[in-house]
Design a protein around this motif. Structure first.
Motif, PDB file in Angstrom:
ATOM      1  N   ARG A  83      13.964  11.787 -40.004  1.00 51.37           N
ATOM      2  CA  ARG A  83      13.650  11.546 -38.652  1.00 51.37           C
ATOM      3  C   ARG A  83      12.047  11.170 -38.591  1.00 51.37           C
ATOM      4  NH1 ARG A  83      16.188  16.341 -36.896  1.00 51.37           N
ATOM      5  NH2 ARG A  83      14.145  17.044 -36.331  1.00 51.37           N
ATOM      6  N   VAL A  84      11.274  11.715 -39.329  1.00 51.84           N
ATOM      7  CA  VAL A  84       9.935  11.567 -39.418  1.00 51.84           C
ATOM      8  C   VAL A  84       9.535  10.181 -40.184  1.00 51.84           C
ATOM      9  CG1 VAL A  84       7.529  12.197 -40.376  1.00 51.84           C
ATOM     10  CG2 VAL A  84       8.991  13.966 -39.106  1.00 51.84           C
ATOM     11  N   LEU A  85      10.267  10.127 -41.210  1.00 48.85           N
ATOM     12  CA  LEU A  85      10.343   8.357 -41.897  1.00 48.85           C
ATOM     13  C   LEU A  85      10.676   7.457 -40.850  1.00 48.85           C
ATOM     14  CD1 LEU A  85      11.077   9.751 -45.445  1.00 48.85           C
ATOM     15  CD2 LEU A  85       8.907   9.278 -44.510  1.00 48.85           C
ATOM     16  N   GLU A  86      11.867   7.656 -40.208  1.00 48.35           N
ATOM     17  CA  GLU A  86      12.308   6.697 -39.475  1.00 48.35           C
ATOM     18  C   GLU A  86      11.144   6.267 -38.131  1.00 48.35           C
ATOM     19  OE1 GLU A  86      16.147   7.819 -38.115  1.00 48.35           O
ATOM     20  OE2 GLU A  86      16.714   7.799 -40.074  1.00 48.35           O
ATOM     21  N   ALA A  87      10.777   7.553 -37.660  1.00 48.18           N
ATOM     22  CA  ALA A  87       9.853   7.145 -36.541  1.00 48.18           C
ATOM     23  C   ALA A  87       8.457   6.729 -36.924  1.00 48.18           C
ATOM     24  CB  ALA A  87       9.682   8.430 -35.641  1.00 48.18           C
ATOM     25  N   GLY A  88       8.049   7.247 -38.076  1.00 46.73           N
ATOM     26  CA  GLY A  88       6.874   6.587 -38.654  1.00 46.73           C
ATOM     27  C   GLY A  88       5.589   7.626 -38.150  1.00 46.73           C
ATOM     28  N   ASP A 101       4.507  11.914 -37.344  1.00 43.97           N
ATOM     29  CA  ASP A 101       4.582  13.332 -37.436  1.00 43.97           C
ATOM     30  C   ASP A 101       5.340  14.116 -36.427  1.00 43.97           C
ATOM     31  OD1 ASP A 101       4.798  15.603 -39.231  1.00 43.97           O
ATOM     32  OD2 ASP A 101       2.470  15.874 -38.980  1.00 43.97           O
ATOM     33  N   LEU A 102       6.184  15.200 -36.826  1.00 46.61           N
ATOM     34  CA  LEU A 102       6.926  15.913 -35.631  1.00 46.61           C
ATOM     35  C   LEU A 102       6.286  17.293 -35.785  1.00 46.61           C
ATOM     36  CD1 LEU A 102      10.437  14.701 -36.010  1.00 46.61           C
ATOM     37  CD2 LEU A 102       8.990  14.050 -34.347  1.00 46.61           C
ATOM     38  N   PRO A 103       6.416  17.957 -34.663  1.00 48.15           N
ATOM     39  CA  PRO A 103       5.879  19.514 -35.001  1.00 48.15           C
ATOM     40  C   PRO A 103       6.820  20.087 -35.970  1.00 48.15           C
ATOM     41  CG  PRO A 103       6.489  18.952 -32.404  1.00 48.15           C
ATOM     42  CD  PRO A 103       7.074  17.625 -33.474  1.00 48.15           C
ATOM     43  N   HIS A 126      10.783  25.249 -41.886  1.00 44.26           N
ATOM     44  CA  HIS A 126       9.654  25.398 -42.620  1.00 44.26           C
ATOM     45  C   HIS A 126       9.539  26.720 -42.809  1.00 44.26           C
ATOM     46  CE1 HIS A 126       8.890  21.002 -42.054  1.00 44.26           C
ATOM     47  NE2 HIS A 126       8.625  21.209 -43.293  1.00 44.26           N
ATOM     48  N   TYR A 127       9.446  27.661 -41.622  1.00 46.51           N
ATOM     49  CA  TYR A 127       9.025  28.910 -41.838  1.00 46.51           C
ATOM     50  C   TYR A 127      10.143  29.676 -42.650  1.00 46.51           C
ATOM     51  CZ  TYR A 127       5.451  27.476 -38.558  1.00 46.51           C
ATOM     52  OH  TYR A 127       4.449  26.879 -38.014  1.00 46.51           O
ATOM     53  N   VAL A 128      11.280  29.524 -42.263  1.00 42.42           N
ATOM     54  CA  VAL A 128      12.545  30.018 -43.067  1.00 42.42           C
ATOM     55  C   VAL A 128      12.188  29.827 -44.656  1.00 42.42           C
ATOM     56  CG1 VAL A 128      14.924  30.105 -43.468  1.00 42.42           C
ATOM     57  CG2 VAL A 128      14.062  30.174 -41.127  1.00 42.42           C
ATOM     58  N   TYR A 129      12.091  28.534 -44.945  1.00 35.62           N
ATOM     59  CA  TYR A 129      12.014  28.240 -46.426  1.00 35.62           C
ATOM     60  C   TYR A 129      10.574  28.801 -47.150  1.00 35.62           C
ATOM     61  CZ  TYR A 129      12.542  25.236 -50.571  1.00 35.62           C
ATOM     62  OH  TYR A 129      12.797  25.011 -51.785  1.00 35.62           O
ATOM     63  N   VAL A 130       9.539  29.070 -46.295  1.00 42.66           N
ATOM     64  CA  VAL A 130       8.412  29.695 -46.678  1.00 42.66           C
ATOM     65  C   VAL A 130       8.710  31.344 -47.041  1.00 42.66           C
ATOM     66  CG1 VAL A 130       6.087  30.195 -46.284  1.00 42.66           C
ATOM     67  CG2 VAL A 130       6.738  27.953 -46.023  1.00 42.66           C
ATOM     68  N   ALA A 131       9.652  31.783 -46.028  1.00 44.63           N
ATOM     69  CA  ALA A 131       9.694  33.106 -46.008  1.00 44.63           C
ATOM     70  C   ALA A 131      10.745  33.527 -47.205  1.00 44.63           C
ATOM     71  CB  ALA A 131      10.407  33.746 -44.826  1.00 44.63           C
ATOM     72  N   LEU A 132      11.724  32.415 -47.369  1.00 43.91           N
ATOM     73  CA  LEU A 132      12.478  32.707 -48.660  1.00 43.91           C
ATOM     74  C   LEU A 132      11.801  32.564 -49.785  1.00 43.91           C
ATOM     75  CD1 LEU A 132      15.604  30.898 -47.218  1.00 43.91           C
ATOM     76  CD2 LEU A 132      15.446  33.217 -47.759  1.00 43.91           C
ATOM     77  N   GLU A 133      10.714  31.759 -49.988  1.00 45.71           N
ATOM     78  CA  GLU A 133       9.955  31.765 -51.072  1.00 45.71           C
ATOM     79  C   GLU A 133       9.251  32.919 -51.255  1.00 45.71           C
ATOM     80  OE1 GLU A 133       9.377  27.980 -53.185  1.00 45.71           O
ATOM     81  OE2 GLU A 133      11.245  29.341 -52.684  1.00 45.71           O
ATOM     82  N   LEU A 134       8.767  33.711 -50.309  1.00 44.74           N
ATOM     83  CA  LEU A 134       8.125  34.953 -50.635  1.00 44.74           C
ATOM     84  C   LEU A 134       8.798  36.065 -50.937  1.00 44.74           C
ATOM     85  CD1 LEU A 134       5.919  34.841 -47.342  1.00 44.74           C
ATOM     86  CD2 LEU A 134       5.021  34.656 -49.683  1.00 44.74           C
ATOM     87  N   VAL A 135      10.081  36.131 -50.503  1.00 47.84           N
ATOM     88  CA  VAL A 135      11.045  36.987 -51.078  1.00 47.84           C
ATOM     89  C   VAL A 135      11.553  36.749 -52.415  1.00 47.84           C
ATOM     90  CG1 VAL A 135      13.507  37.436 -50.903  1.00 47.84           C
ATOM     91  CG2 VAL A 135      12.321  37.232 -48.804  1.00 47.84           C
TER      92      VAL A 135
END
Length: 147
Positions: free
Chosen positions: A107-112, A114-116, A121-130
């Motif tokens: 979606r970001v690449l199509e819109a050109g 940035d989105l919030p 992202h937070y889930v991925y980072v939390a899983l990285e920490l685990v």
């Protein structure tokens, strides 16, 4: 032959831990601060890097399972639990979270623009920490049991 399996049981999680820390906690956040890096370019780089990281992680995980199963002495119970944890975390990241992040980056690449930041992202980072904590614990348990 026992020393080969012992070496793999110690080196594989150390290598994996180094890769995760280097990519997820150094490269990923820093790439967008580099001069000339646009959001689309950063997303493209991130996709390639994380795809490669996840493939590397899967290979190291398979090596770890083979080493644990082939070892002449039965690994400690904690080692099996920690192998299970890193396995589940990696599967959830690759099969559950990354597809959500890929759709968002599409979606970001199509819109050109940035989105919030998404909750994924937070889930991925939390899983990285685990994963990092589990890999450190796996190293400690394995070193204690094997050395």
């Amino acid at each position: 032959m026992a020393t080969w399996w012992t070496a793999l049981q110690l080196l594989a999680p150390a290598f994996w831990l180094g890769a995760v820390v280097a990519i997820s906690f150094l490269e990923a956040p820093l790439k967008f601060r580099a001069p000339g890096i646009t959001v689309p370019l950063g997303l493209g780089i991130g996709r390639l890097v994380f795809r490669a990281l996840n493939i590397l992680e899967a290979v190291v995980l398979v090596v770890l399972w083979i080493a644990a199963l082939a070892a002449p002495a039965a690994p400690a119970t904690a080692m099996w639990w920690l192998l299970g944890i890193v396995t589940v975390v990696l599967v959830v990241q690759v099969a559950g979270v990354r597809p959500v992040l890929t759709k968002r980056s599409d979606r970001v690449l199509e819109a050109g623009t940035d989105l919030p930041r998404s909750n994924a992202h937070y889930v991925y980072v939390a899983l990285e920490l685990v994963k990092v904590i589990a890999l450190v614990a796996l190293l400690a348990v394995t070193a204690d049991a094997l050395l």
